[in-house]
Design an enzyme around this catalytic site. Structure first.
Site, PDB file in Angstrom:
ATOM      1  N   TYR A  69       0.839  -1.198   0.000  1.00 36.91           N
ATOM      2  CA  TYR A  69       0.000   0.000   0.000  1.00 36.91           C
ATOM      3  C   TYR A  69       0.879   1.255   0.000  1.00 36.91           C
ATOM      4  O   TYR A  69       0.616   2.212  -0.720  1.00 36.91           O
ATOM      5  CB  TYR A  69      -0.924   0.012   1.227  1.00 36.91           C
ATOM      6  CG  TYR A  69      -1.967  -1.074   1.189  1.00 36.91           C
ATOM      7  CD1 TYR A  69      -3.150  -0.912   0.476  1.00 36.91           C
ATOM      8  CD2 TYR A  69      -1.772  -2.268   1.875  1.00 36.91           C
ATOM      9  CE1 TYR A  69      -4.115  -1.907   0.438  1.00 36.91           C
ATOM     10  CE2 TYR A  69      -2.731  -3.271   1.841  1.00 36.91           C
ATOM     11  CZ  TYR A  69      -3.892  -3.086   1.125  1.00 36.91           C
ATOM     12  OH  TYR A  69      -4.840  -4.080   1.084  1.00 36.91           O
ATOM     13  N   ARG A  77      -3.257   4.715   3.536  1.00 31.51           N
ATOM     14  CA  ARG A  77      -4.646   4.493   3.961  1.00 31.51           C
ATOM     15  C   ARG A  77      -5.621   4.875   2.846  1.00 31.51           C
ATOM     16  O   ARG A  77      -6.611   4.170   2.599  1.00 31.51           O
ATOM     17  CB  ARG A  77      -4.943   5.280   5.229  1.00 31.51           C
ATOM     18  CG  ARG A  77      -6.299   4.992   5.828  1.00 31.51           C
ATOM     19  CD  ARG A  77      -6.345   5.525   7.272  1.00 31.51           C
ATOM     20  NE  ARG A  77      -7.569   5.255   7.947  1.00 31.51           N
ATOM     21  CZ  ARG A  77      -7.965   4.066   8.389  1.00 31.51           C
ATOM     22  NH1 ARG A  77      -7.209   3.020   8.195  1.00 31.51           N
ATOM     23  NH2 ARG A  77      -9.103   3.917   9.028  1.00 31.51           N
ATOM     24  N   CYS A  91      -6.703  -5.394  -7.319  1.00 34.47           N
ATOM     25  CA  CYS A  91      -6.370  -4.937  -5.972  1.00 34.47           C
ATOM     26  C   CYS A  91      -5.915  -6.095  -5.085  1.00 34.47           C
ATOM     27  O   CYS A  91      -5.319  -5.863  -4.031  1.00 34.47           O
ATOM     28  CB  CYS A  91      -7.521  -4.175  -5.340  1.00 34.47           C
ATOM     29  SG  CYS A  91      -9.063  -5.073  -5.285  1.00 34.47           S
TER      30      CYS A  91
END
Length: 180
Positions: free
Chosen positions: A119, A133, A150
């Site tokens: 991420y 985030r 994803c």
């Protein structure tokens, strides 16, 4: 028909999404198309729940079941799940996200089959070094599972984390891709 009726009819056609459900090695799949391309690939354990999920992604949009129209898409998705090296070459309609989400989804589409990204690394690639985030939230908003991969986004330690379609499905997809 007067010009106003023509306009309403044309608008309605663009607001219709055709969908169909099928089976795959990781559960039920739902494929949906707008006039612009595949706008949803959903994965789950219950076809009726997937239809409800589709309706929640596209409130106010007419949904029409169309198994014959989506037979090839469902076959391509099931084939990709079984043989990820075959790729998933479907035209995608990614208009149903914020500009940031769309940027995340575009970068995700560049991650090769068998590879992963964290991420944080994905956020950096987008020029948002503190945006891990926000990237996770964009991944969670993705309605086009597999087409926007994803499942290839992992924690900083390399382990799979949350996945809208279930962590076990994410592991299964990553394991299948790693075996290439």
């Amino acid at each position: 028909m007067n010009p106003m009726q023509t306009q309403v009819t044309a608008s309605t056609a663009h607001d219709t999404i055709t969908y169909a459900t099928g089976q795959s090695a990781i559960g039920h799949i739902l494929a949906a198309r707008s006039p612009f391309g595949v706008c949803a690939i959903l994965i789950g354990s219950d076809a009726d729940a997937l239809k409800q999920d589709l309706a929640s992604y596209f409130p106010g949009t007419a949904l029409a079941e169309g198994e014959a129209a989506l037979r090839d898409d469902l076959a391509a998705i099931a084939r990709f799940i079984e043989t990820p090296a075959a790729g998933l070459d479907l035209p995608l309609d990614m208009r149903h996200g914020t500009p940031f989400q769309q940027r995340v989804w575009e970068v995700l589409r560049t991650i090769p089959c068998g590879a992963t990204i964290t991420y944080t690394a994905l956020a950096r690639r987008l020029g948002q070094p503190n945006g891990a985030r926000a990237v996770a939230i964009a991944c969670a908003a993705n309605a086009i599972a597999l087409g926007i991969p994803c499942h290839r986004v992992v924690r900083a330690d390399g382990t799979p984390s949350g996945y809208r379609w279930g962590i076990e499905r994410k592991r299964a997809l990553l394991d299948k891709e790693a075996a290439i």
